[in-house]
Design a protein around this motif. Sequence first.
Motif, PDB file in Angstrom:
ATOM      1  N   PHE A 159     101.217   0.620 149.248  1.00  0.00           N
ATOM      2  CA  PHE A 159     101.184  -0.158 148.008  1.00  0.00           C
ATOM      3  C   PHE A 159      99.749  -0.504 147.619  1.00  0.00           C
ATOM      4  CE2 PHE A 159     100.836  -4.362 146.086  1.00  0.00           C
ATOM      5  CZ  PHE A 159     101.646  -4.231 144.964  1.00  0.00           C
ATOM      6  N   ASN A 209      99.109   1.340 144.173  1.00  0.00           N
ATOM      7  CA  ASN A 209      99.664   0.567 143.056  1.00  0.00           C
ATOM      8  C   ASN A 209      98.536   0.036 142.164  1.00  0.00           C
ATOM      9  OD1 ASN A 209     100.708  -2.021 141.689  1.00  0.00           O
ATOM     10  ND2 ASN A 209     102.587  -1.068 142.444  1.00  0.00           N
ATOM     11  N   VAL A 259     103.433 -11.528 151.215  1.00  0.00           N
ATOM     12  CA  VAL A 259     104.146 -10.291 150.899  1.00  0.00           C
ATOM     13  C   VAL A 259     105.526 -10.330 151.544  1.00  0.00           C
ATOM     14  CG1 VAL A 259     104.050  -7.765 150.966  1.00  0.00           C
ATOM     15  CG2 VAL A 259     101.920  -9.097 151.019  1.00  0.00           C
ATOM     16  N   ALA A 318     109.653  -8.184 151.534  1.00  0.00           N
ATOM     17  CA  ALA A 318     110.536  -7.129 151.043  1.00  0.00           C
ATOM     18  C   ALA A 318     111.688  -7.710 150.237  1.00  0.00           C
ATOM     19  CB  ALA A 318     111.079  -6.306 152.220  1.00  0.00           C
ATOM     20  N   LYS A 365     106.041  -8.349 146.053  1.00  0.00           N
ATOM     21  CA  LYS A 365     107.384  -7.951 146.491  1.00  0.00           C
ATOM     22  C   LYS A 365     107.405  -6.445 146.702  1.00  0.00           C
ATOM     23  CE  LYS A 365     112.316  -8.031 145.391  1.00  0.00           C
ATOM     24  NZ  LYS A 365     112.505  -6.598 145.745  1.00  0.00           N
ATOM     25  N   LEU A 366     107.672  -6.028 147.936  1.00  0.00           N
ATOM     26  CA  LEU A 366     107.837  -4.620 148.253  1.00  0.00           C
ATOM     27  C   LEU A 366     109.282  -4.224 147.974  1.00  0.00           C
ATOM     28  CD1 LEU A 366     105.902  -4.329 151.649  1.00  0.00           C
ATOM     29  CD2 LEU A 366     105.076  -3.748 149.359  1.00  0.00           C
ATOM     30  N   ASP A 367     109.481  -3.200 147.166  1.00  0.00           N
ATOM     31  CA  ASP A 367     110.817  -2.753 146.786  1.00  0.00           C
ATOM     32  C   ASP A 367     111.216  -1.592 147.695  1.00  0.00           C
ATOM     33  OD1 ASP A 367     113.117  -1.748 145.598  1.00  0.00           O
ATOM     34  OD2 ASP A 367     112.416  -2.179 143.571  1.00  0.00           O
ATOM     35  N   ILE A 403     109.796   2.185 146.336  1.00  0.00           N
ATOM     36  CA  ILE A 403     108.534   1.583 146.747  1.00  0.00           C
ATOM     37  C   ILE A 403     107.502   1.593 145.629  1.00  0.00           C
ATOM     38  CG2 ILE A 403     107.619   3.737 147.700  1.00  0.00           C
ATOM     39  CD1 ILE A 403     107.137   0.124 149.063  1.00  0.00           C
ATOM     40  N   SER A 442     107.406  -1.535 143.482  1.00  0.00           N
ATOM     41  CA  SER A 442     106.949  -2.798 144.063  1.00  0.00           C
ATOM     42  C   SER A 442     106.006  -3.494 143.089  1.00  0.00           C
ATOM     43  CB  SER A 442     106.231  -2.535 145.393  1.00  0.00           C
ATOM     44  OG  SER A 442     107.099  -1.914 146.320  1.00  0.00           O
ATOM     45  N   THR A 443     106.018  -4.818 143.113  1.00  0.00           N
ATOM     46  CA  THR A 443     105.285  -5.550 142.082  1.00  0.00           C
ATOM     47  C   THR A 443     104.446  -6.696 142.644  1.00  0.00           C
ATOM     48  OG1 THR A 443     107.193  -7.007 141.721  1.00  0.00           O
ATOM     49  CG2 THR A 443     107.008  -5.075 140.298  1.00  0.00           C
TER      50      THR A 443
END
Length: 318
Positions: free
Chosen positions: A118, A122, A216, A218, A243-245, A249, A252-253
């Motif tokens: 990320f 990201n 952080v 999940a 937030k890890l999706d 992935i 994630s935001t």
Amino acid sequence: MIQFLEYAKKVLETSNIPMTYQDIWKTGIELGYDKELSTAGKTPWQTLGARLFCEVRDNQDSLFTKVGKRPAKFFLKSKMNTLTTEQIEKIDQEVISPTKKEKTAYTERELHKLLSYFAYTNTQFNNGKAILTKTIFHEKSKKDGLNEWIHPDIVGVYIPIEDWSNEIIELNKISNSNAIELISFEMKKDINRSNYREYFFQAVSNSSWANEGYLVAATISEDDELINELERLSSSFGIGLIKLDLEDIDASTVVFHSNKKKELDWETMNKLCEINSDFRKFIQDVKIDFDSKRIHKSEYDEVLKDPEEYIKKILKES
């Protein structure tokens, strides 16, 4: 093609009761409205929720209204007169019943590789900068009762070697400014009402030395009051929230960005170097890379090439 708010309007026109944004999304799919929706996002239901929350909060003339808090439900203002007082009171008092959670198979440390991915990929987080990370193993630290809540789980670094010319790098070495940016991450599997305060202030304590600090997770409970409280704490203490999706992935935001500090806390960094060999090695590697104008990626945590496959592995799906 229609937009998200129009999608919600079309769904709520068919409903006699307020609905959560998740239910609005699912009902819209059943009615075929998703085929009319103009979106390229991988998690459109989350976008729908964000648009509805912002619309109700920021637009006094909105067609929508929010009823209840946990969970929040949406309805058309024009149809509120169809609800009885009893229905509204029941929704206002509704609380998500705590359910027994299934024990997740993965560990916090297994999430580190996903955070590394990320941080490196990201652009919402790194603004196009190559941020590398390193796991700090707490078990390697010298045992001392005063060392609790001082270790970051993961440290991140941006070294502007690829973005700056050699002349600027050399000039920076003899100036008082910091070209290098250091980030502290506190990793958790789940944030909810029972643990958010402890986790947040753990992140505050563990990141005091860095330019930026992030908490952080999940999973973050879908709870309006919890999110509002996390936003207040983030604004007050400058700690960001990520937030890890695990379903997507790349979706994630950064829920809240951290406040960036110009100065590092050298005293705390020195203490971390004294008590933890991983942190000391990380600082050494950063200095070597900056001085040599070459980043040795092998000294940092691996950036996953296939994060989806890795997620399947840690979720025991493969």
